[in-house]
Design a protein around this motif. Structure first.
Motif, short mmCIF file in Angstrom:
data_model
loop_
_atom_site.label_atom_id
_atom_site.label_comp_id
_atom_site.label_asym_id
_atom_site.label_seq_id
_atom_site.Cartn_x
_atom_site.Cartn_y
_atom_site.Cartn_z
N LEU A 69 50.56 40.74 43.30
CA LEU A 69 52.03 40.87 42.96
C LEU A 69 52.22 41.60 41.82
O LEU A 69 53.20 42.38 41.58
CB LEU A 69 52.88 39.58 42.96
N ALA A 70 51.29 41.36 40.70
CA ALA A 70 51.30 42.15 39.33
C ALA A 70 51.15 43.74 39.69
O ALA A 70 51.78 44.48 38.92
CB ALA A 70 50.37 41.70 38.50
N SER A 71 50.36 43.90 40.46
CA SER A 71 50.02 45.45 40.67
C SER A 71 51.02 46.03 41.42
O SER A 71 51.53 47.11 41.13
CB SER A 71 48.62 45.53 41.54
N ASP A 105 47.19 36.02 44.20
CA ASP A 105 48.25 35.19 44.02
C ASP A 105 48.03 33.80 45.00
O ASP A 105 49.21 33.12 45.14
CB ASP A 105 49.60 35.64 44.20
N GLY A 106 46.91 33.58 45.70
CA GLY A 106 46.84 32.42 46.50
C GLY A 106 47.34 32.53 47.85
O GLY A 106 47.80 31.20 48.44
N PHE A 107 47.42 33.66 48.41
CA PHE A 107 48.18 33.97 49.74
C PHE A 107 46.67 34.17 50.58
O PHE A 107 45.93 34.90 50.15
CB PHE A 107 49.04 35.08 49.90
N GLY A 275 59.04 33.63 51.57
CA GLY A 275 58.47 34.54 51.15
C GLY A 275 59.09 34.86 49.50
O GLY A 275 58.37 34.91 48.57
N GLU A 276 60.52 34.91 49.73
CA GLU A 276 61.13 35.01 48.46
C GLU A 276 60.90 33.86 47.45
O GLU A 276 60.40 33.81 46.27
CB GLU A 276 62.74 34.78 48.75
N GLN A 281 57.99 31.25 42.96
CA GLN A 281 57.25 30.04 42.38
C GLN A 281 55.93 30.79 41.51
O GLN A 281 55.33 30.00 40.61
CB GLN A 281 56.71 29.49 43.47
N ARG A 282 55.55 32.07 41.79
CA ARG A 282 54.64 32.84 40.98
C ARG A 282 55.08 33.53 39.82
O ARG A 282 53.93 34.22 39.27
CB ARG A 282 53.83 33.44 41.96
#
Ligand SMILES: NC(=O)c1ccc[n+]([C@@H]2O[C@H](COP(=O)([O-])OP(=O)(O)OC[C@H]3O[C@@H](n4cnc5c(N)ncnc54)[C@H](OP(=O)(O)O)[C@@H]3O)[C@@H](O)[C@H]2O)c1
Length: 284
Positions: A69-71, A105-107, A275-276, A281-282
């Motif tokens: 998600l950061a990327s 991210d743990g998905f 998803g949102e 949460q992350r």
């Protein structure tokens, strides 16, 4: 037909297979294409290869790893810093894993890359898409969506991983995402559509490190479409005026009615909200 001359287009996974062919054809027609690639080296290699055939192609490579998600956030921010328009976002990248893998991210990886990464990228870029007339979000799904199921009690498949189960689920998520996005975009000028490109000979399912899976493609190549043929529907959708918001397209641009779980508007809404929440949460 709609001219894509000087239109700004982002294609994820544009360094290989269907994404690369889509980039080449749209750039040949004058579009400014940003090739979002998880590996800048592989992206630059693909760009150089396209430039050999289309020397005037306007191509840029941007680093975007959909398993992070950061990327994705960094890519979307960098794009918006340099560009003030976006005509089409083509959510093309896809992955098949033969064992259960997780994203940063743990998905579960197939859901994380194929759906969550694209979901987050799209929401980051929507304000830019909204500014453009006739803008569109084109998301690559697959006929495999018909075998997919979404179980919010086991979202990371730690109880029941299977290759087909994980892939089909991620492709159902691509369609449901498009259905809900289309509903949310109903009063805007942006359209959301999903695509089944057909069975095409690409690098899908080939392990990038070991090459495992390449032989399967070699054996099946005679009965599969080429990557260029696989890109035909996406290319058509990027350049037609005749888009049905929420539509599912295959075979060079024919529309097909959705089936089974893809018709469940409540499930589409639930997936969006799930998803949102998971992304929030992350910390994103
Ligand atoms: N080929 C078919 O028969 C078929 C059928 C139905 C649907 N589709 C769908 O069509 C789309 C394109 O697939 P393809 O067949 O062209 O496969 P491909 O040749 O394997 O290309 C997939 C692309 O996705 C990229 N990708 C993988 N993981 C990524 C990540 N974490 N972040 C960013 N990019 C990532 C790959 O980058 P790397 O090169 O760095 O790995 C590659 O550029 C996929 O969504 C697939 O599900 C394909």
């Amino acid at each position: 037909m709609f001219s894509v001359q000087d239109k700004s287009i982002i294609i994820t996974g544009a360094n290989s297979g269907i994404g690369k062919e889509t980039a080449e054809v749209l750039a040949a027609r004058g579009a400014h294409v940003t090739m979002a690639s998880r590996s800048v080296d592989r992206g630059e290699e693909a760009k150089a290869d396209i430039l050999k055939r289309i020397p005037y192609a306007q191509l840029e490579v941007g680093q975007c790893d959909l398993s992070s998600l950061a990327s994705v956030a960094a890519f979307a921010a960098a794009y918006q810093e340099r560009n003030n328009k976006l005509y089409a976002l083509i959510n093309n990248a896809g992955v098949v894993t033969t064992r259960r893998e997780m994203t940063e991210d743990g998905f579960e990886k197939m859901l994380g890359v194929n759906h969550i990464g694209h979901f987050y990228l799209t929401t980051q870029l929507l304000p830019l898409l909204m500014r453009e007339d006739n803008a569109r979000v084109i998301t690559l799904s697959s006929g495999a969506y018909k075998w997919g199921d979404i179980d919010f009690a086991d979202p990371h498949l730690d109880r029941t991983f299977g290759i087909w189960k994980g892939y089909a689920r991620s492709k159902l998520a691509n369609v449901l995402f498009t259905v809900e996005l289309a509903r949310r975009l109903k009063t805007s000028f942006v359209n959301a559509v999903s695509v089944h490109p057909g069975a095409a000979s690409t690098e899908i399912g080939v392990d990038r490190e070991t090459g495992f899976g390449k032989k399967v493609h070699t054996v099946l190549r005679p009965i599969l479409k080429s990557s260029r043929e696989g890109a035909a529907t996406t290319i058509h959708l990027a350049s037609t005026r005749e888009l049905i918001n929420g539509g599912y397209y295959y075979e060079g641009g024919k529309r097909q009615e959705l089936k089974g779980k893809a018709l469940d508007a409540d499930l589409a809404k639930e997936l969006w909200e799930w998803g949102e929440k998971e992304i929030r949460q992350r910390g994103f």
